[in-house]
Design a protein around this motif. Sequence first.
Motif, PDB file in Angstrom:
ATOM      1  N   ARG A 115      36.604  65.862 103.179  1.00  0.00           N
ATOM      2  CA  ARG A 115      35.613  65.110 102.399  1.00  0.00           C
ATOM      3  C   ARG A 115      36.220  64.564 101.098  1.00  0.00           C
ATOM      4  NH1 ARG A 115      32.045  70.515 103.051  1.00  0.00           N
ATOM      5  NH2 ARG A 115      31.486  70.294 105.263  1.00  0.00           N
ATOM      6  N   PRO A 116      35.597  63.550 100.515  1.00  0.00           N
ATOM      7  CA  PRO A 116      36.097  63.008  99.240  1.00  0.00           C
ATOM      8  C   PRO A 116      36.111  64.074  98.145  1.00  0.00           C
ATOM      9  CG  PRO A 116      34.513  61.500 100.230  1.00  0.00           C
ATOM     10  CD  PRO A 116      34.461  62.760 101.043  1.00  0.00           C
ATOM     11  N   THR A 153      41.496  64.266  95.917  1.00  0.00           N
ATOM     12  CA  THR A 153      41.379  64.884  97.228  1.00  0.00           C
ATOM     13  C   THR A 153      42.733  65.487  97.576  1.00  0.00           C
ATOM     14  OG1 THR A 153      39.725  63.274  97.965  1.00  0.00           O
ATOM     15  CG2 THR A 153      40.889  64.510  99.680  1.00  0.00           C
ATOM     16  N   ILE A 154      42.750  66.777  97.912  1.00  0.00           N
ATOM     17  CA  ILE A 154      44.014  67.481  98.138  1.00  0.00           C
ATOM     18  C   ILE A 154      43.976  68.175  99.492  1.00  0.00           C
ATOM     19  CG2 ILE A 154      45.566  69.287  97.309  1.00  0.00           C
ATOM     20  CD1 ILE A 154      44.456  68.834  94.494  1.00  0.00           C
ATOM     21  N   LEU A 155      45.037  67.969 100.266  1.00  0.00           N
ATOM     22  CA  LEU A 155      45.230  68.740 101.483  1.00  0.00           C
ATOM     23  C   LEU A 155      46.477  69.590 101.300  1.00  0.00           C
ATOM     24  CD1 LEU A 155      44.733  67.716 105.153  1.00  0.00           C
ATOM     25  CD2 LEU A 155      46.713  69.071 104.493  1.00  0.00           C
ATOM     26  N   LEU A 156      46.292  70.898 101.382  1.00  0.00           N
ATOM     27  CA  LEU A 156      47.353  71.870 101.138  1.00  0.00           C
ATOM     28  C   LEU A 156      47.671  72.634 102.413  1.00  0.00           C
ATOM     29  CD1 LEU A 156      48.997  73.831  99.093  1.00  0.00           C
ATOM     30  CD2 LEU A 156      46.899  75.194  99.123  1.00  0.00           C
ATOM     31  N   THR A 157      48.944  72.725 102.774  1.00  0.00           N
ATOM     32  CA  THR A 157      49.332  73.664 103.813  1.00  0.00           C
ATOM     33  C   THR A 157      50.013  74.849 103.148  1.00  0.00           C
ATOM     34  OG1 THR A 157      51.610  72.956 104.278  1.00  0.00           O
ATOM     35  CG2 THR A 157      49.839  71.687 105.304  1.00  0.00           C
ATOM     36  N   THR A 158      49.744  76.019 103.671  1.00  0.00           N
ATOM     37  CA  THR A 158      50.350  77.224 103.111  1.00  0.00           C
ATOM     38  C   THR A 158      50.319  78.338 104.145  1.00  0.00           C
ATOM     39  OG1 THR A 158      50.243  78.831 101.282  1.00  0.00           O
ATOM     40  CG2 THR A 158      48.147  78.003 102.113  1.00  0.00           C
TER      41      THR A 158
END
Length: 324
Positions: free
Chosen positions: A40-41, A199-204
């Motif tokens: 989402r925004p 807007t942030i997409l984080l992989t961890t």
Amino acid sequence: MSSLPALEEALPIRTVGLSKVYRSRRDTIHAVDNLDLEVRPGEFFGLLGPNGAGKSTTIGMLTTTVVPTGGRAYIEGIDVALHPAAAKRRIGVVSQTNTLDRQLTVRENLYYHGRFFGVSRSEAGRGSDELLEQFTLSERAGAMVFELSGGLAQRLMIARALVHRPEILFLDEPTSGIDPQTRINLWGILRDLHAAGETILLTTHYMEEADALCERIAILDHGKMLALGSPRELKEDYGAETVIVVTVDGDGRPLVAEAERIENVRRVEVDGSAVRVFANPADGVLVALIERAAAVSLAVRDASSQPPSLETVFLSLTGREYRE
């Protein structure tokens, strides 16, 4: 070539049946398997999973560096495969590895990145100085990047990804390999960016990182989405059980039947000398488990109890230890 879609109501990130398959003569690997995802925004969204779960491949397909085998990936309504240049202008990417230009100074890394994305000279200069101040790098503006510590280099990589003012920031395991104190400092920077509307997409693969930062989390393993929700929702829906692990001298299998008779025990697993018990509620279960071990002549070498957490969510979903 089709024209760009209207973007007014488009989601920042969306995938439909997104897949990536690697084939060789000996094997077929489904790195990402029919992934449907919506971000989402202004959302801080996490992809959580062990190494090899498909997180980085997913980011690669969304950021145009990996070609999908099937399905679609969209950035603000733009089909990434059809319009990669338009998609790139709207995203900033921080990869796992240090990609800073070692031949340039700290400020030059920011300035020339902005120019590469079409930012004017004056705006690139002004924006570089603002980011240097925002990321507490002003005193190192003239330093060469090889002089920076790992934590400072990571801050510079995040700053560089923001020079052209992207609507979406992709972070692929940005705190991997840095010390805990530096990791906590970076969390503060990311929280500030999110609070400002990014807007942030984080992989961890750090459970505590996803829990601390993300509004929603998708848990991936073997290319498939296992669960989706807020950290609280995931714990309530999948991780309501406390995980108790008892390690005994010798084979733990004789303890399984005894453990299954303990009140509130939902499930028991054994792996060599380790017996893992899932219980809800867990009051008194650890003591009872130690007593049952003694009853079958097993000496307990170690015992631990883990309350509901994202790690217990993963254990509940996969039935095995989380892989680093």
